[in-house]
Design a protein around this motif. Structure first.
Motif, short mmCIF file in Angstrom:
data_model
loop_
_atom_site.label_atom_id
_atom_site.label_comp_id
_atom_site.label_asym_id
_atom_site.label_seq_id
_atom_site.Cartn_x
_atom_site.Cartn_y
_atom_site.Cartn_z
N LEU A 102 0.83 -1.20 0.00
CA LEU A 102 0.00 0.00 0.00
C LEU A 102 0.87 1.26 0.00
O LEU A 102 0.57 2.23 -0.71
N TYR A 103 1.95 1.22 0.76
CA TYR A 103 2.89 2.35 0.77
C TYR A 103 3.46 2.57 -0.63
O TYR A 103 3.51 3.70 -1.12
N LYS A 104 3.90 1.50 -1.28
CA LYS A 104 4.46 1.62 -2.63
C LYS A 104 3.40 2.11 -3.62
O LYS A 104 3.71 2.89 -4.52
N LEU A 105 2.16 1.67 -3.43
CA LEU A 105 1.07 2.14 -4.29
C LEU A 105 0.83 3.64 -4.09
O LEU A 105 0.69 4.39 -5.06
N TYR A 110 1.79 10.10 -4.49
CA TYR A 110 1.88 11.02 -3.36
C TYR A 110 3.30 11.08 -2.80
O TYR A 110 4.14 10.27 -3.14
N THR A 111 3.50 12.02 -1.90
CA THR A 111 4.82 12.20 -1.28
C THR A 111 5.09 11.07 -0.27
O THR A 111 4.17 10.36 0.15
N GLU A 112 6.35 10.98 0.11
CA GLU A 112 6.73 9.98 1.11
C GLU A 112 6.03 10.25 2.44
O GLU A 112 5.56 9.33 3.11
N LYS A 113 5.94 11.53 2.81
CA LYS A 113 5.30 11.88 4.08
C LYS A 113 3.83 11.47 4.09
O LYS A 113 3.34 10.90 5.05
N PHE A 114 3.12 11.76 3.01
CA PHE A 114 1.71 11.38 2.92
C PHE A 114 1.56 9.86 2.99
O PHE A 114 0.71 9.34 3.71
N LEU A 116 3.57 7.53 4.19
CA LEU A 116 3.91 7.00 5.51
C LEU A 116 2.82 7.34 6.54
O LEU A 116 2.45 6.49 7.35
N THR A 117 2.31 8.55 6.47
CA THR A 117 1.23 8.96 7.38
C THR A 117 -0.01 8.09 7.18
O THR A 117 -0.64 7.67 8.15
N ALA A 118 -0.34 7.79 5.94
CA ALA A 118 -1.50 6.95 5.65
C ALA A 118 -1.32 5.56 6.25
O ALA A 118 -2.25 5.01 6.87
N ILE A 119 -0.15 4.99 6.12
CA ILE A 119 0.12 3.65 6.66
C ILE A 119 0.08 3.67 8.18
O ILE A 119 -0.48 2.75 8.81
N ILE A 120 0.62 4.70 8.79
CA ILE A 120 0.59 4.81 10.25
C ILE A 120 -0.85 4.95 10.74
O ILE A 120 -1.26 4.29 11.71
N LEU A 121 -1.64 5.79 10.08
CA LEU A 121 -3.04 5.97 10.49
C LEU A 121 -3.85 4.68 10.33
O LEU A 121 -4.68 4.36 11.17
N ILE A 122 -3.59 3.95 9.27
CA ILE A 122 -4.26 2.66 9.10
C ILE A 122 -3.86 1.73 10.25
O ILE A 122 -4.71 1.05 10.83
N SER A 123 -2.60 1.72 10.60
CA SER A 123 -2.10 0.79 11.62
C SER A 123 -2.60 1.09 13.02
O SER A 123 -2.71 0.18 13.83
N ILE A 124 -2.88 2.34 13.33
CA ILE A 124 -3.34 2.66 14.68
C ILE A 124 -4.86 2.74 14.79
O ILE A 124 -5.38 2.94 15.89
N PHE A 125 -5.57 2.57 13.69
CA PHE A 125 -7.03 2.59 13.75
C PHE A 125 -7.49 1.41 14.59
O PHE A 125 -7.02 0.28 14.41
#
Length: 168
Positions: A102-105, A110-114, A116-125
């Motif tokens: 998903l990060y690679k997709l 998108y930017t690296e920051k976006f 990574l933030t998306a993956i972190i938010l998914i992980s802490i949901f």
């Protein structure tokens, strides 16, 4: 990985300090993990991994569950690992791989920051605990992310095959 570990530790302390501990006493963290991981549909998937599909009795209704996830559990169970622990290993492995895909997709647009933030938010949901117990959701997320990534990279045959695996 940290989010997965913290989630189970926090949940363990919440459950063991609540009145439910009197109803469901857990001998250890591992006992808690095995009980928690085999809830609801996890029981059905681990049954199919252990016994295959049956047509009689209450387990005859498990025919509605797709076969890929129980097959992966069975592959680990061959090495003497219980089906519940196998389910936890399969789910967490595919969750980790799915987040990488998903990060690679995301990185395609998108930017690296976006990303990574998306993956972190998914992980802490909070409801992502379904990705860490004996449920096939993490396998599905991994397969659909890989399928979309391969499609975006113009590997249409592999994308179709991966998408087909996501259906089963």
């Amino acid at each position: 990985i940290i989010a997965r570990v913290l989630f189970f530790i926090i949940l363990y302390f919440i459950v063991t300090s609540s009145p439910i501990q009197k109803i469901l006493p857990f001998k250890s963290f591992f006992d808690f993990l095995l009980t928690f991981a085999k809830r609801w549909d996890g029981n059905s998937y681990t049954f199919i991994a252990d016994h295959g599909y049956v047509l009689t009795g209450p387990e005859g209704t498990f025919i509605v569950f797709p076969p890929l996830y129980p097959l992966l559990i069975k592959c680990l169970s061959i090495f003497g690992i219980s089906s519940v622990v196998s389910g936890i290993i399969v789910s967490n492995s595919f969750y980790f791989l799915g987040m990488i895909a998903l990060y690679k997709l995301f990185r395609l647009d998108y930017t690296e920051k976006f990303s990574l933030t998306a993956i972190i938010l998914i992980s802490i949901f909070p409801t992502t605990f379904f990705f860490s117990v004996a449920y096939p959701e993490s396998l599905f997320v991994n397969l659909f992310a890989v399928s979309f990534y391969l499609y975006r990279k113009n590997h249409f045959l592999l994308a179709g095959l991966t998408g087909g695996l996501a259906a089963i």
